[in-house]
Design a protein around this motif. Structure first.
Motif, PDB file in Angstrom:
ATOM      1  N   LEU A  61      -1.016 -15.232   0.117  1.00 37.32           N
ATOM      2  CA  LEU A  61      -1.215 -14.660  -0.998  1.00 37.32           C
ATOM      3  C   LEU A  61      -0.013 -14.845  -2.363  1.00 37.32           C
ATOM      4  O   LEU A  61       0.331 -14.827  -2.828  1.00 37.32           O
ATOM      5  CB  LEU A  61      -1.379 -12.660  -1.047  1.00 37.32           C
ATOM      6  CG  LEU A  61      -1.981 -12.400  -0.208  1.00 37.32           C
ATOM      7  CD1 LEU A  61      -2.328 -11.081  -0.252  1.00 37.32           C
ATOM      8  CD2 LEU A  61      -3.004 -12.393  -1.212  1.00 37.32           C
ATOM      9  N   ALA A  62       1.149 -14.735  -1.228  1.00 41.68           N
ATOM     10  CA  ALA A  62       2.645 -15.116  -1.725  1.00 41.68           C
ATOM     11  C   ALA A  62       2.342 -16.890  -2.545  1.00 41.68           C
ATOM     12  O   ALA A  62       3.278 -16.870  -3.665  1.00 41.68           O
ATOM     13  CB  ALA A  62       3.418 -15.186  -0.615  1.00 41.68           C
ATOM     14  N   ALA A  71       7.531  -8.163  -1.129  1.00 45.50           N
ATOM     15  CA  ALA A  71       7.337  -7.259  -1.573  1.00 45.50           C
ATOM     16  C   ALA A  71       5.907  -7.438  -1.362  1.00 45.50           C
ATOM     17  O   ALA A  71       5.112  -6.721  -1.080  1.00 45.50           O
ATOM     18  CB  ALA A  71       7.217  -7.862  -3.310  1.00 45.50           C
ATOM     19  N   ILE A  72       5.627  -8.454  -1.209  1.00 42.95           N
ATOM     20  CA  ILE A  72       3.963  -8.410  -0.912  1.00 42.95           C
ATOM     21  C   ILE A  72       3.545  -8.257   0.716  1.00 42.95           C
ATOM     22  O   ILE A  72       2.620  -7.920   1.194  1.00 42.95           O
ATOM     23  CB  ILE A  72       2.770 -10.205  -1.263  1.00 42.95           C
ATOM     24  CG1 ILE A  72       3.103 -10.351  -2.170  1.00 42.95           C
ATOM     25  CG2 ILE A  72       2.082 -10.192  -0.341  1.00 42.95           C
ATOM     26  CD1 ILE A  72       2.763 -11.680  -2.096  1.00 42.95           C
ATOM     27  N   ASP A  75       3.125  -4.663   0.549  1.00 48.87           N
ATOM     28  CA  ASP A  75       2.727  -3.998  -0.221  1.00 48.87           C
ATOM     29  C   ASP A  75       1.180  -4.544   1.308  1.00 48.87           C
ATOM     30  O   ASP A  75       0.419  -3.176   1.626  1.00 48.87           O
ATOM     31  CB  ASP A  75       1.924  -4.527  -1.444  1.00 48.87           C
ATOM     32  CG  ASP A  75       3.271  -4.213  -2.225  1.00 48.87           C
ATOM     33  OD1 ASP A  75       3.917  -3.761  -2.232  1.00 48.87           O
ATOM     34  OD2 ASP A  75       2.532  -4.646  -3.486  1.00 48.87           O
ATOM     35  N   VAL A  76       0.623  -5.767   1.402  1.00 41.68           N
ATOM     36  CA  VAL A  76      -0.229  -5.949   2.377  1.00 41.68           C
ATOM     37  C   VAL A  76      -0.030  -4.976   4.022  1.00 41.68           C
ATOM     38  O   VAL A  76      -1.157  -4.716   4.165  1.00 41.68           O
ATOM     39  CB  VAL A  76       0.105  -7.377   2.720  1.00 41.68           C
ATOM     40  CG1 VAL A  76      -0.854  -7.348   4.349  1.00 41.68           C
ATOM     41  CG2 VAL A  76      -0.431  -8.289   1.722  1.00 41.68           C
ATOM     42  N   LEU A  77       1.139  -4.892   4.176  1.00 39.72           N
ATOM     43  CA  LEU A  77       1.539  -3.803   5.372  1.00 39.72           C
ATOM     44  C   LEU A  77       0.894  -2.004   4.777  1.00 39.72           C
ATOM     45  O   LEU A  77       0.182  -1.691   5.999  1.00 39.72           O
ATOM     46  CB  LEU A  77       2.976  -3.905   5.807  1.00 39.72           C
ATOM     47  CG  LEU A  77       3.074  -5.225   6.670  1.00 39.72           C
ATOM     48  CD1 LEU A  77       4.801  -4.975   7.320  1.00 39.72           C
ATOM     49  CD2 LEU A  77       1.841  -4.815   7.770  1.00 39.72           C
TER      50      LEU A  77
END
Length: 91
Positions: A61-62, A71-72, A75-77
């Motif tokens: 995603l990054a 940041a990703i 958010d994912v966790l």
């Protein structure tokens, strides 16, 4: 149990992601449950294959969105922890 960057998330038993032509959306379906993920959640859910770990999902995603990895990852966790609490995913 909280997921970690090393966790390998997958859909919980009976849960699956599928396209719903009647709604014109992707949905997560399971026994007596249906979730309509938003666009961000859908991108994460599409990467759940039972083999790819959280770190690999975050890296994908990054790279795809040219966004800060930290940041990703957060958010994912957070998303996966919430979905785990709801019984949608497991690790």
């Amino acid at each position: 149990m909280t997921l970690s960057p090393a966790s390998v998330p997958r859909f919980a038993r009976g849960m699956r992601l599928r396209e719903d032509p009647a709604r014109g959306r992707w949905v997560v379906v399971g026994p007596e449950r249906l979730f309509v993920p938003d666009e961000i959640a859908l991108e994460v859910l599409r990467l759940l294959d039972g083999a790819r770990g959280v770190d690999a999902i975050v890296d994908d995603l990054a790279a795809r969105y040219h966004a800060p990895r930290e940041a990703i990852a957060a958010d994912v966790l957070a998303l996966l922890d919430d979905l785990q609490a709801k019984g949608v995913v497991t690790a």
